[in-house]
Design a protein around this motif. Structure first.
Motif, PDB file in Angstrom:
ATOM      1  N   LEU A  80      53.777  -0.035 -15.974  1.00 33.65           N
ATOM      2  CA  LEU A  80      52.824   0.419 -14.964  1.00 33.65           C
ATOM      3  C   LEU A  80      52.048   1.615 -15.496  1.00 33.65           C
ATOM      4  O   LEU A  80      52.584   2.428 -16.251  1.00 33.65           O
ATOM      5  N   PRO A  81      50.784   1.765 -15.091  1.00 31.30           N
ATOM      6  CA  PRO A  81      50.013   2.924 -15.524  1.00 31.30           C
ATOM      7  C   PRO A  81      50.635   4.221 -14.998  1.00 31.30           C
ATOM      8  O   PRO A  81      51.496   4.194 -14.116  1.00 31.30           O
ATOM      9  N   SER A  82      50.168   5.346 -15.485  1.00 30.42           N
ATOM     10  CA  SER A  82      50.726   6.637 -15.099  1.00 30.42           C
ATOM     11  C   SER A  82      50.669   6.839 -13.586  1.00 30.42           C
ATOM     12  O   SER A  82      49.935   6.153 -12.869  1.00 30.42           O
ATOM     13  N   ARG A  83      51.412   7.825 -13.100  1.00 27.95           N
ATOM     14  CA  ARG A  83      51.528   8.090 -11.663  1.00 27.95           C
ATOM     15  C   ARG A  83      50.187   8.430 -11.027  1.00 27.95           C
ATOM     16  O   ARG A  83      50.028   8.343  -9.817  1.00 27.95           O
ATOM     17  N   ARG A  84      49.240   8.830 -11.830  1.00 29.97           N
ATOM     18  CA  ARG A  84      47.895   9.131 -11.323  1.00 29.97           C
ATOM     19  C   ARG A  84      47.320   7.919 -10.573  1.00 29.97           C
ATOM     20  O   ARG A  84      46.583   8.061  -9.611  1.00 29.97           O
ATOM     21  N   TRP A  85      47.657   6.734 -11.027  1.00 28.33           N
ATOM     22  CA  TRP A  85      47.126   5.490 -10.447  1.00 28.33           C
ATOM     23  C   TRP A  85      47.917   5.032  -9.236  1.00 28.33           C
ATOM     24  O   TRP A  85      47.455   4.177  -8.479  1.00 28.33           O
ATOM     25  N   GLY A  86      49.103   5.555  -9.069  1.00 25.69           N
ATOM     26  CA  GLY A  86      49.951   5.185  -7.935  1.00 25.69           C
ATOM     27  C   GLY A  86      51.391   5.525  -8.228  1.00 25.69           C
ATOM     28  O   GLY A  86      51.887   5.250  -9.317  1.00 25.69           O
ATOM     29  N   GLN A  87      52.052   6.153  -7.254  1.00 29.93           N
ATOM     30  CA  GLN A  87      53.442   6.561  -7.470  1.00 29.93           C
ATOM     31  C   GLN A  87      54.434   5.479  -7.070  1.00 29.93           C
ATOM     32  O   GLN A  87      55.541   5.430  -7.575  1.00 29.93           O
ATOM     33  N   ARG A  88      54.032   4.621  -6.155  1.00 28.56           N
ATOM     34  CA  ARG A  88      54.926   3.566  -5.667  1.00 28.56           C
ATOM     35  C   ARG A  88      54.119   2.288  -5.532  1.00 28.56           C
ATOM     36  O   ARG A  88      53.025   2.282  -4.969  1.00 28.56           O
ATOM     37  N   TRP A  89      54.662   1.181  -6.042  1.00 32.59           N
ATOM     38  CA  TRP A  89      53.972  -0.105  -6.007  1.00 32.59           C
ATOM     39  C   TRP A  89      54.853  -1.139  -5.326  1.00 32.59           C
ATOM     40  O   TRP A  89      56.071  -1.104  -5.450  1.00 32.59           O
ATOM     41  N   GLU A  90      54.233  -2.069  -4.621  1.00 32.66           N
ATOM     42  CA  GLU A  90      54.936  -3.182  -3.990  1.00 32.66           C
ATOM     43  C   GLU A  90      54.424  -4.479  -4.600  1.00 32.66           C
ATOM     44  O   GLU A  90      53.220  -4.640  -4.779  1.00 32.66           O
ATOM     45  N   LEU A  91      55.339  -5.403  -4.893  1.00 32.41           N
ATOM     46  CA  LEU A  91      54.922  -6.705  -5.401  1.00 32.41           C
ATOM     47  C   LEU A  91      54.340  -7.518  -4.245  1.00 32.41           C
ATOM     48  O   LEU A  91      55.009  -7.755  -3.242  1.00 32.41           O
ATOM     49  N   GLU A  92      53.103  -7.912  -4.397  1.00 29.36           N
ATOM     50  CA  GLU A  92      52.412  -8.674  -3.352  1.00 29.36           C
ATOM     51  C   GLU A  92      52.443 -10.167  -3.634  1.00 29.36           C
ATOM     52  O   GLU A  92      52.641 -10.975  -2.745  1.00 29.36           O
ATOM     53  N   LEU A  93      52.221 -10.549  -4.895  1.00 22.16           N
ATOM     54  CA  LEU A  93      52.072 -11.957  -5.235  1.00 22.16           C
ATOM     55  C   LEU A  93      52.388 -12.142  -6.717  1.00 22.16           C
ATOM     56  O   LEU A  93      52.034 -11.289  -7.532  1.00 22.16           O
ATOM     57  N   CYS A  94      53.038 -13.250  -7.038  1.00 24.92           N
ATOM     58  CA  CYS A  94      53.360 -13.539  -8.427  1.00 24.92           C
ATOM     59  C   CYS A  94      53.268 -15.053  -8.644  1.00 24.92           C
ATOM     60  O   CYS A  94      53.957 -15.814  -7.965  1.00 24.92           O
ATOM     61  N   THR A  95      52.418 -15.490  -9.576  1.00 23.44           N
ATOM     62  CA  THR A  95      52.264 -16.922  -9.784  1.00 23.44           C
ATOM     63  C   THR A  95      53.503 -17.547 -10.401  1.00 23.44           C
ATOM     64  O   THR A  95      53.737 -18.739 -10.231  1.00 23.44           O
ATOM     65  N   GLY A  96      54.313 -16.763 -11.105  1.00 22.88           N
ATOM     66  CA  GLY A  96      55.541 -17.290 -11.689  1.00 22.88           C
ATOM     67  C   GLY A  96      56.613 -17.550 -10.649  1.00 22.88           C
ATOM     68  O   GLY A  96      57.499 -18.379 -10.833  1.00 22.88           O
ATOM     69  N   GLU A  97      56.559 -16.827  -9.556  1.00 24.27           N
ATOM     70  CA  GLU A  97      57.499 -16.976  -8.436  1.00 24.27           C
ATOM     71  C   GLU A  97      56.679 -16.992  -7.154  1.00 24.27           C
ATOM     72  O   GLU A  97      56.580 -15.988  -6.458  1.00 24.27           O
ATOM     73  N   PRO A  98      56.050 -18.111  -6.818  1.00 24.22           N
ATOM     74  CA  PRO A  98      55.109 -18.152  -5.694  1.00 24.22           C
ATOM     75  C   PRO A  98      55.666 -17.710  -4.350  1.00 24.22           C
ATOM     76  O   PRO A  98      54.926 -17.249  -3.503  1.00 24.22           O
ATOM     77  N   SER A  99      56.976 -17.805  -4.151  1.00 22.39           N
ATOM     78  CA  SER A  99      57.533 -17.426  -2.850  1.00 22.39           C
ATOM     79  C   SER A  99      57.889 -15.949  -2.794  1.00 22.39           C
ATOM     80  O   SER A  99      58.217 -15.430  -1.734  1.00 22.39           O
ATOM     81  N   VAL A 100      57.825 -15.239  -3.939  1.00 21.87           N
ATOM     82  CA  VAL A 100      58.165 -13.824  -3.991  1.00 21.87           C
ATOM     83  C   VAL A 100      56.959 -12.986  -3.641  1.00 21.87           C
ATOM     84  O   VAL A 100      55.834 -13.336  -3.950  1.00 21.87           O
ATOM     85  N   GLY A 101      57.189 -11.862  -3.013  1.00 24.41           N
ATOM     86  CA  GLY A 101      56.103 -10.935  -2.705  1.00 24.41           C
ATOM     87  C   GLY A 101      56.029 -10.618  -1.242  1.00 24.41           C
ATOM     88  O   GLY A 101      56.701 -11.223  -0.410  1.00 24.41           O
ATOM     89  N   GLY A 102      55.185  -9.648  -0.941  1.00 27.16           N
ATOM     90  CA  GLY A 102      55.042  -9.180   0.423  1.00 27.16           C
ATOM     91  C   GLY A 102      54.171 -10.076   1.263  1.00 27.16           C
ATOM     92  O   GLY A 102      53.682 -11.104   0.825  1.00 27.16           O
ATOM     93  N   ASN A 103      53.980  -9.638   2.455  1.00 24.53           N
ATOM     94  CA  ASN A 103      53.103 -10.331   3.376  1.00 24.53           C
ATOM     95  C   ASN A 103      51.738  -9.671   3.341  1.00 24.53           C
ATOM     96  O   ASN A 103      51.607  -8.505   3.041  1.00 24.53           O
TER      97      ASN A 103
END
Length: 168
Positions: free
Chosen positions: A144-167
């Motif tokens: 992940l890029p440095s904290r300047r770009w964001g301190q906390r990230w949530e996985l929203e969508l992943c094509t490798g695991e289509p059912s994984v991720g947020g709403n």
């Protein structure tokens, strides 16, 4: 408050995201497998659900529906650009990186950098997204890029695991 979300797109060396089984030597067996109702229901339903999630994500987030070309700079005064391209090691892509044989990159889309108002004249704000693209034939580890770009990230969508991720 706006959040930071990650979308992972893996194309596997240019192949479609969803592949049906490889053809067998028996064309008859392949045709029978393709016509089997369970076969189409299982894969078709998963593909439909994934496609619905992608469409809903785009509809819910103005960061994916910008009216102007991305500039790579801050015009709304947030201190971060509207878009920024990253290498897998989390550092900014250079001109050299664009001409290298790499098929892997990240894109930061800033949800607070809209230089224009919405239709009612109000400032547009949205979540920020980090899209990670892997077109290489092997798995790639992203930093992940440095904290300047964001301190906390949530996985929203992943094509490798289509059912994984947020709403959305």
């Amino acid at each position: 408050p706006a959040s930071r979300r990650v979308i992972i797109v893996a194309t596997r060396a240019g192949l479609p995201l969803y592949m049906f089984p490889k053809p067998t030597h028996s064309m008859h067996a392949l045709m029978r497998a393709q016509l089997t109702r369970d076969y189409w229901d299982e894969r078709g339903t998963r593909m439909q659900e994934f496609t619905r999630r992608v469409i809903a994500l785009r509809q819910a987030h103005p960061v994916f529906r910008r009216r102007h070309f991305l500039l790579g700079e801050s015009t709304a005064g947030t201190g971060l650009p509207d878009a920024w391209w990253f290498r897998p090691d989390g550092r900014r892509m250079t001109q050299r990186d664009w001409h290298a044989d790499g098929q892997v990159l990240g894109l930061f889309l800033n949800g607070k950098e809209f230089p224009y108002p919405n239709r009612m004249g109000e400032r547009i704000t949205d979540d920020s997204f980090l899209l990670l693209f892997n077109g290489h034939h092997e798995d790639v580890t992203f930093t992940l890029p440095s904290r300047r770009w964001g301190q906390r990230w949530e996985l929203e969508l992943c094509t490798g695991e289509p059912s994984v991720g947020g709403n959305v």
